[in-house]
Design an enzyme around this catalytic site. Structure first.
Site, PDB file in Angstrom:
ATOM      1  N   PRO A 195       0.797  -1.223   0.000  1.00 47.64           N
ATOM      2  CA  PRO A 195       0.000   0.000   0.000  1.00 47.64           C
ATOM      3  C   PRO A 195       0.833   1.277   0.000  1.00 47.64           C
ATOM      4  O   PRO A 195       1.878   1.355   0.629  1.00 47.64           O
ATOM      5  CB  PRO A 195      -0.828  -0.106   1.284  1.00 47.64           C
ATOM      6  CG  PRO A 195      -0.126  -1.086   2.145  1.00 47.64           C
ATOM      7  CD  PRO A 195       0.574  -2.021   1.214  1.00 47.64           C
ATOM      8  N   HIS A 223      12.626  -2.085   2.257  1.00 52.11           N
ATOM      9  CA  HIS A 223      11.975  -0.833   2.666  1.00 52.11           C
ATOM     10  C   HIS A 223      12.849   0.326   2.213  1.00 52.11           C
ATOM     11  O   HIS A 223      14.080   0.279   2.360  1.00 52.11           O
ATOM     12  CB  HIS A 223      11.784  -0.786   4.180  1.00 52.11           C
ATOM     13  CG  HIS A 223      10.925  -1.896   4.673  1.00 52.11           C
ATOM     14  ND1 HIS A 223       9.552  -1.871   4.535  1.00 52.11           N
ATOM     15  CD2 HIS A 223      11.233  -3.076   5.252  1.00 52.11           C
ATOM     16  CE1 HIS A 223       9.057  -2.998   5.024  1.00 52.11           C
ATOM     17  NE2 HIS A 223      10.058  -3.751   5.451  1.00 52.11           N
ATOM     18  N   ARG A 262       4.462  11.250  -2.253  1.00 52.83           N
ATOM     19  CA  ARG A 262       4.247  11.046  -0.823  1.00 52.83           C
ATOM     20  C   ARG A 262       5.563  11.194  -0.054  1.00 52.83           C
ATOM     21  O   ARG A 262       6.502  10.437  -0.277  1.00 52.83           O
ATOM     22  CB  ARG A 262       3.672   9.646  -0.604  1.00 52.83           C
ATOM     23  CG  ARG A 262       3.507   9.254   0.825  1.00 52.83           C
ATOM     24  CD  ARG A 262       2.996   7.817   0.939  1.00 52.83           C
ATOM     25  NE  ARG A 262       2.996   7.423   2.320  1.00 52.83           N
ATOM     26  CZ  ARG A 262       3.507   6.296   2.769  1.00 52.83           C
ATOM     27  NH1 ARG A 262       4.027   5.424   1.942  1.00 52.83           N
ATOM     28  NH2 ARG A 262       3.475   6.010   4.045  1.00 52.83           N
ATOM     29  N   TYR A 285      10.826   9.094   1.400  1.00 61.05           N
ATOM     30  CA  TYR A 285      10.804   8.024   0.397  1.00 61.05           C
ATOM     31  C   TYR A 285      11.512   8.371  -0.911  1.00 61.05           C
ATOM     32  O   TYR A 285      11.605   7.517  -1.792  1.00 61.05           O
ATOM     33  CB  TYR A 285       9.354   7.623   0.099  1.00 61.05           C
ATOM     34  CG  TYR A 285       8.642   7.121   1.332  1.00 61.05           C
ATOM     35  CD1 TYR A 285       8.987   5.909   1.906  1.00 61.05           C
ATOM     36  CD2 TYR A 285       7.637   7.867   1.931  1.00 61.05           C
ATOM     37  CE1 TYR A 285       8.355   5.443   3.047  1.00 61.05           C
ATOM     38  CE2 TYR A 285       6.991   7.416   3.073  1.00 61.05           C
ATOM     39  CZ  TYR A 285       7.356   6.202   3.622  1.00 61.05           C
ATOM     40  OH  TYR A 285       6.729   5.754   4.751  1.00 61.05           O
ATOM     41  N   ASN A 317       8.222  -5.248  -0.865  1.00 65.75           N
ATOM     42  CA  ASN A 317       8.091  -4.117   0.048  1.00 65.75           C
ATOM     43  C   ASN A 317       6.629  -4.130   0.486  1.00 65.75           C
ATOM     44  O   ASN A 317       5.767  -3.648  -0.242  1.00 65.75           O
ATOM     45  CB  ASN A 317       8.445  -2.800  -0.644  1.00 65.75           C
ATOM     46  CG  ASN A 317       8.394  -1.623   0.313  1.00 65.75           C
ATOM     47  OD1 ASN A 317       7.753  -1.684   1.360  1.00 65.75           O
ATOM     48  ND2 ASN A 317       9.042  -0.536  -0.058  1.00 65.75           N
ATOM     49  N   ARG A 359      12.458   4.911  12.649  1.00 59.71           N
ATOM     50  CA  ARG A 359      11.172   5.607  12.562  1.00 59.71           C
ATOM     51  C   ARG A 359      10.345   5.315  13.801  1.00 59.71           C
ATOM     52  O   ARG A 359      10.865   4.856  14.806  1.00 59.71           O
ATOM     53  CB  ARG A 359      10.476   5.188  11.266  1.00 59.71           C
ATOM     54  CG  ARG A 359      11.350   5.577  10.045  1.00 59.71           C
ATOM     55  CD  ARG A 359      10.679   5.465   8.750  1.00 59.71           C
ATOM     56  NE  ARG A 359       9.513   6.338   8.690  1.00 59.71           N
ATOM     57  CZ  ARG A 359       8.529   6.171   7.835  1.00 59.71           C
ATOM     58  NH1 ARG A 359       8.561   5.168   6.972  1.00 59.71           N
ATOM     59  NH2 ARG A 359       7.501   6.989   7.816  1.00 59.71           N
TER      60      ARG A 359
END
Length: 151
Positions: free
Chosen positions: A14, A105, A22, A27, A79, A112
């Protein structure tokens, strides 16, 4: 090395369809299409035939893994996105596969939020690549080629 191409699926969960839009500070600025194009280009010299799959829906991902179980796919690079931390269904489906699995990832999930530190896939994957941005996909593809050729 055999001249016959080995089949590998690069699977994304997702929100990865939103790469480049995003949180680019987390990312990166490349889109998923950009990453896939780079992998396709790298696959040939590695004697790999790469298939790409992305879904925002857990059941679709599980269905795809079931289809891969029935196919001649020789490796999975996945991922799982947020499903990394939540999906027992995804984990159970991956357990069906006899081929190597690499979990990837873009960000370092261990730097995080604490809820991202637990992966339900890590202990069933051959390896995990985390925190190298889009380069991680290239690393995974190269590692997968080595793993397939060793077997």
């Amino acid at each position: 090395m055999s001249s016959k191409l080995k089949s590998v699926c690069v699977m994304n969960g997702p929100n990865l369809n939103m790469l480049g839009k995003r949180e680019p500070e987390v990312y990166g600025s490349l889109t998923l299409e950009d990453i896939n194009k780079g992998l396709k280009k790298s696959a040939g010299p590695l004697a790999l035939d790469v298939e790409f799959f992305q879904s925002n829906h857990e059941g679709e991902i599980v269905d795809k893994i079931h289809a891969l179980f029935e196919s001649n796919t020789q490796g999975i690079i996945i991922n799982p996105g947020a499903f990394t931390h939540t999906s027992v269904a995804l984990r159970d489906a991956l357990l069906l596969l006899p081929c190597p699995i690499i979990e990837i990832h873009l960000s370092n999930i261990y730097k995080r939020e604490s809820f991202r530190h637990k992966s339900l896939v890590a202990d069933i994957a051959r390896g995990q690549i985390s925190g190298f941005g889009h380069f991680g996909y290239q690393m995974a593809l190269s590692a997968m080629a080595d793993m397939i050729n060793e077997s």
